[in-house]
Design a protein around this motif. Structure first.
Motif, PDB file in Angstrom:
ATOM      1  N   ARG A 186       0.842  -1.210   0.000  1.00 52.12           N
ATOM      2  CA  ARG A 186       0.000   0.000   0.000  1.00 52.12           C
ATOM      3  C   ARG A 186       0.874   1.255   0.000  1.00 52.12           C
ATOM      4  O   ARG A 186       0.545   2.259  -0.621  1.00 52.12           O
ATOM      5  CB  ARG A 186      -0.918   0.004   1.231  1.00 52.12           C
TER       6      ARG A 186
ATOM      7  N   LYS B  65       2.049   1.784  -3.473  1.00 54.22           N
ATOM      8  CA  LYS B  65       0.960   2.267  -4.333  1.00 54.22           C
ATOM      9  C   LYS B  65       0.740   3.759  -4.091  1.00 54.22           C
ATOM     10  O   LYS B  65       0.647   4.560  -5.012  1.00 54.22           O
ATOM     11  CB  LYS B  65      -0.311   1.472  -4.007  1.00 54.22           C
TER      12      LYS B  65
ATOM     13  N   THR C 285      -1.859  -2.900  -7.320  1.00 53.75           N
ATOM     14  CA  THR C 285      -1.445  -3.457  -6.037  1.00 53.75           C
ATOM     15  C   THR C 285      -1.528  -4.976  -6.080  1.00 53.75           C
ATOM     16  O   THR C 285      -2.555  -5.527  -6.441  1.00 53.75           O
ATOM     17  CB  THR C 285      -2.377  -2.937  -4.912  1.00 53.75           C
TER      18      THR C 285
ATOM     19  N   PRO D 140      -7.477   4.280  -1.742  1.00 58.50           N
ATOM     20  CA  PRO D 140      -6.895   4.995  -0.602  1.00 58.50           C
ATOM     21  C   PRO D 140      -7.149   6.497  -0.646  1.00 58.50           C
ATOM     22  O   PRO D 140      -7.205   7.161   0.384  1.00 58.50           O
ATOM     23  CB  PRO D 140      -5.392   4.688  -0.716  1.00 58.50           C
TER      24      PRO D 140
ATOM     25  N   ASN E 261      -7.046  -0.268   2.497  1.00 58.46           N
ATOM     26  CA  ASN E 261      -6.502   1.057   2.147  1.00 58.46           C
ATOM     27  C   ASN E 261      -6.922   2.158   3.114  1.00 58.46           C
ATOM     28  O   ASN E 261      -7.075   3.319   2.717  1.00 58.46           O
ATOM     29  CB  ASN E 261      -6.927   1.450   0.722  1.00 58.46           C
TER      30      ASN E 261
END
Length: 707
Positions: free
Chosen positions: A39, A42, A50, A202, A275
């Motif tokens: 994460r 990303k 991901t 996210p 996320n």
């Protein structure tokens, strides 16, 4: 909150050490370290899709064995940027058999993120990793992950961190909702609530007011946070006590100071998989974890490993000093991972390896992103990079400027406790295996290889069944060597139980000069874990001082084979208190032979005893199988040390002999319908019961008779 990184800042980050963060992410198996790393990559724009651990597609888990088992085996290094800062991140393994990877990563990092599972809490491996991080004095922030899981409880895990780890968690966020209803987090400092939507992206969050039902709780925890933080600065504390509203920036400075000093550990919640909360972790890494100039500089040592009192100050103006902390062989060739402590390293530079005394020219240098790489021309103090094609460098070697030789504090690795014999099925496999094992030993210092000259078998030694399992798997699949694998063998040792005063004279006359050495010595049991200690209290020159090292060496060489079954002898003190010498016939060789004869004469009389490795075993079982699990551990000669009830089951801690733990995972799964888990690590050696001792000694004698 999304304080990302613009490419125009790149050159600035390359030279300003205050913008560097060298961090590791570590935790128990399955707490979500690798997912958290994914994460972070990303969010910092390093990867676009991901990968998931459970799909076998995580970026940093690039070994086949890692993807199949869903665990991290090698620590993977990667570089990314957040809010103008360069983050060098190492994702470390959680399984106890690979703690050497965690240990050597912590050795070169400046800060860490300890990840804990919101429902599992502080699990066995978390304790080991936390202890390593304490030993290495690494500043950390805590991420309590998986708050969307059934049974997750943020404040319960905070309490466990205090109780089990003896640490001081500084709560920075509180979760909004629990389990399936977990939607976001309240940032206590800013009194802002971050709520993510259902898309799972996210960046899809809103900043809203604190939910009405949480206002009192938020104020209570915010007050605790500020009261702890302001203790770091008398001036700020005075203003706070006088009722002033202290600016957030001043509080942040206090939190940073306390985090770097290891007084407390800023603690965050979230769900990496969903996320939620990862941006807050990235901001905390930048705000509170130290840059390379803020940590204690590495001590320099002499050739014997003793500290010289000098330090490798982190600065680009100092002579070059770097530590090789990992060797890896991949599809591009041999890679040496290096942490540069001071100076600047450029392509084409010639470096001195202070361990071997040899120089090597730097050909290619690369910045790693898991198993991909970007070629670079230079690197500087604070960087973690990989050098391609170095020949004679091993883990723990210091690389330095030939004009300024130095040695950085070396790494100490644990001794293996388990071994298996392997033989290739054909002659071609034998050659392939030799080359493959050479590479594997360079990569993993806790993995040892010996050959049994009498049987021709190759003996692999490691930290546990899984460790050796994976080594055999790598030999078969990665290197294409077909093997016959023997049964696992326990690394038994011997010790003595009786103190004895004895004397031994070695003399030999055969024309010309003879040999003469007489020693009077005391043999006594040492403290457990003390190994072999030699001392001399001879006065008056009956044995000249120059012969002491030869006597010590003679005894030490013999310690490799104990009197009972030929296992190494441990925990013995030998004191030389008198003796005699001949002006012509005495020599170092004569006294070394005398010591060897003394060993053979005295040790069988000193109450020799077989001792076995005892493992610290940590078992998790659902409530309804606790009795079965404890009964089974007792049958395995286990000593139950502790029991702790959790939300979803019970953790049982026990000391169990390694000899009784082979194949335990199968038994545990059968007993608990597949829901039980366990981990174990070496704890200490203890005497074997007579029945076990007799069986082992008889088996060893039979083995030798066959040879």
């Amino acid at each position: 909150m999304a304080r990302n990184f613009g490419p125009d800042k790149l050159s600035k980050a390359m030279t300003d050490l205050s913008l560097y963060r060298n961090i590791g992410i570590f935790a128990h198996v399955d707490a979500g370290k690798t997912t958290t790393t994914e994460r972070i990559l990303k969010l910092t724009g390093k990867i676009h899709k991901t990968g998931e651990v459970h799909d076998g597609a995580a970026t940093t888990d690039f070994m086949e064995q890692e993807q199949e088992r869903g665990i991290t085996i090698q620590s993977a290094a990667t570089t990314c940027y957040w809010d103008d800062h360069r983050l060098n991140i190492i994702d470390t393994p959680g399984h106890v058999d690979f703690t050497v990877e965690v240990y050597r990563s912590l050795k070169v990092l400046d800060g860490g993120v300890g990840v804990f599972c919101g429902s599992g809490g502080v699990e066995p491996q978390s304790e080991t990793n936390w202890r390593y991080a304490n030993d290495s004095e690494v500043a950390r922030i805590i991420f309590i992950n998986k708050l969307d899981r059934v049974g997750a409880d943020f404040l319960r895990v905070v309490a466990q961190v205090k109780k089990v780890l003896g640490a001081n968690p500084l709560v920075m966020t509180l979760p909004i909702g629990t389990e399936d209803d977990f939607v976001g987090l309240v940032d206590l400092l800013t009194r802002q609530a971050y709520v993510w939507d259902e898309t799972g992206l996210p960046e899809n969050y809103d900043i809203v007011d604190v939910p009405a039902d949480m206002v009192d709780l938020v104020e209570e925890y915010r007050e605790m946070l500020i009261e702890t933080a302001v203790e770091q600065d008398d001036d700020v504390m005075t203003r706070y006590m006088d009722g002033e509203e202290v600016p957030i920036d001043d509080i942040k400075k206090c939190i940073r100071k306390g985090t770097v000093a290891l007084d407390f550990f800023p603690t965050y919640g979230g769900s990496a998989f969903k996320n939620k909360g990862v941006q807050l972790i990235l901001n905390a890494i930048v705000d509170y974890l130290p840059n390379p100039t803020e940590v204690k500089p590495q001590p320099l040592t002499d050739e014997e490993g003793e500290e010289t009192g000098e330090f490798a100050t982190v600065s680009i103006d100092e002579p070059l000093r770097a530590l090789a902390f990992k060797i890896m062989d991949d599809r591009f060739g041999a890679l040496t991972f290096v942490r540069i402590y001071s100076g600047i390293l450029k392509r084409g530079t010639t470096l001195l390896n202070s361990y071997t005394g040899k120089t090597e020219r730097i050909g290619r240098m690369v910045e790693m992103h898991a198993d991909n790489r970007n070629e670079i021309e230079s690197a500087q103090a604070g960087d973690i990079i990989a050098i391609v094609g170095m020949k004679n460098v091993q883990t723990g070697h210091t690389l330095c400027d030939p004009k300024h030789p130095c040695t950085l504090e070396p790494m100490v690795f644990p001794e293996p406790v388990i071994s298996i014999a392997v033989t290739p099925t054909d002659k071609a496999g034998s050659e392939k295996m030799g080359i493959a094992l050479g590479k594997m030993i360079a990569e993993d210092p806790s993995f040892r290889v010996e050959s049994d000259e009498e049987t021709g078998d190759t003996i692999l030694k490691g930290m546990g069944e899984l460790h050796l399992d994976i080594k055999v798997d790598i030999l078969k699949r990665t290197h294409g060597v077909e093997l016959n694998v023997g049964q696992p063998q326990v690394a038994y040792r011997e010790t003595i139980t009786v103190e004895i005063d004895d004397t031994y004279t070695h003399k030999k006359q055969s024309g010309g000069s003879g040999q003469f050495g007489k020693i009077d010595y005391r043999v006594k049991p040492g403290e457990p874990g003390s190994g072999y200690q030699f001392s001399s209290v001879v006065v008056g020159g009956n044995v000249p001082k120059e012969f002491f090292p030869a006597i010590e060496k003679g005894f030490r060489k013999m310690m490799e084979e104990g009197p009972l079954a030929g296992f190494p002898l441990l925990d013995v003190e030998i004191e030389l208190y008198d003796g005699g010498f001949h002006a012509v016939d005495s020599s170092a060789v004569a006294f070394e032979i005398a010591a060897k004869g003394a060993y053979r004469q005295t040790m069988p009389k000193a109450g020799p005893q077989l001792i076995e490795p005892i493992m610290k075993v940590d078992v998790f079982t659902p409530d309804d199988h606790v009795g079965d699990v404890i009964g089974d551990l007792n049958r395995r000669r286990g000593m139950i040390k502790d029991q702790e009830a959790g939300v979803s089951g019970v953790r049982i801690k026990a000391d169990v002999p390694l000899a009784e733990m082979f194949g335990y995972i199968g038994t545990l799964r059968t007993m608990t319908s597949g829901r039980g888990q366990f981990s174990m690590e070496f704890s200490h050696y203890l005497p074997c019961p007579n029945s076990v001792s007799e069986a082992v000694i008889a088996a060893e004698k039979e083995k030798k008779a066959k040879k």
